[in-house]
Design an enzyme around this catalytic site. Structure first.
Site, short mmCIF file in Angstrom:
data_model
loop_
_atom_site.label_atom_id
_atom_site.label_comp_id
_atom_site.label_asym_id
_atom_site.label_seq_id
_atom_site.Cartn_x
_atom_site.Cartn_y
_atom_site.Cartn_z
N ASP A 1 0.81 -1.22 0.00
CA ASP A 1 0.00 0.00 0.00
C ASP A 1 0.85 1.28 0.00
O ASP A 1 2.00 1.28 0.43
CB ASP A 1 -0.88 0.05 1.25
N HIS B 1 3.87 -1.99 3.09
CA HIS B 1 3.79 -0.63 2.55
C HIS B 1 5.10 -0.27 1.84
O HIS B 1 6.19 -0.64 2.29
CB HIS B 1 3.54 0.39 3.66
#
Length: 249
Positions: free
Chosen positions: A59, A204
């Protein structure tokens, strides 16, 4: 009188969104313990996969430093991942969005600006966040995403209904090492190493220094593949009556 309603309404929406956030936090914990996490549906997030494979999701990118580092690492281990991109960052780095796609990874929608709590936004604002990111990714890559992940995993009936009407599949996760907090390479690696068949991993590549994430994945990926786990991208459900991107609510 009407002038006073705005802040009160926003506060109520914020509190409601926070309550849903904690309920989902507990639900995710249950999914982690289940033998088979829920694969989701057009109107409910996918917390796991229907098969025995695993999915790595990434992400908050693309980021000019950490996205290339992660792409190189995944290429070395022949792992394909699903990248949930932020529209504002795609506009800043369209070349990186194209590189993610060219490397064989799947791209999903992660909102335009990553506002939180996402579920506290008005419906028009939710539509705008998702639809603009669809256009940003389409402009950069020529591909229209089929998946959406709410910022912070902050879902609500309105968010889920809007996602379905836009023809997207909502995706959550099962394994969360909280790498965005930078808790240390060992802690991130320990959590990721517990991944079981059918689970969705969350990492991430944007939003800050992601050196710990890259280092932890470098430790974990060989072990996971040695256990026979096969990495796949997150599948999209066929959603009914998809709404065209940009179409009003």
């Amino acid at each position: 009188m009407s002038a006073r309603r705005g802040p009160v309404t926003r506060l109520g929406a914020h509190l409601h969104a926070q309550a849903l956030h904690y309920l989902l936090f507990a639900y995710r914990g249950g999914q982690t313990l289940r033998r088979h996490a829920a694969p989701g549906s057009p109107r409910w997030p996918a917390f796991g996969l229907a098969g025995a494979e695993v999915a790595l999701t990434v992400d908050d990118g693309p980021h000019p430093q950490w996205t290339p580092a992660l792409l190189d690492l995944l290429d070395r281990h022949r792992v394909r991942a699903t990248f949930f991109l932020i529209g504002d960052r795609v506009r800043e780095h369209p070349d990186l969005a194209r590189r993610v796609l060219a490397a064989g990874h799947l791209i999903g929608n992660h909102s335009r600006s990553h506002p939180q709590p996402f579920a506290a936004l008005s419906r028009p604002a939710i539509v705008a966040e998702i639809a603009q990111t669809q256009r940003d990714i389409e402009d950069a890559t020529g591909v229209s995403p089929r998946l959406f992940r709410a910022p912070g995993g902050n879902w609500s009936p309105t968010v889920l209904r809007t996602v379905a009407e836009l023809g997207l599949t909502p995706v959550d996760w099962t394994v969360n090492p909280s790498d965005w907090r930078r808790p240390g390479v060992a802690r991130i690696a320990r959590t990721l190493s517990r991944t079981r068949p059918g689970q969705i991993m969350l990492c991430h590549d944007g939003g800050g220094d992601r050196s710990q994430t890259v280092a932890a994945l470098a430790e974990v990926l060989p072990g996971l593949t040695a256990r026979g786990l096969r990495f796949v991208t997150v599948p999209a459900h066929v959603t009914p009556r998809p709404r065209r991107v940009g179409e009003g609510p």
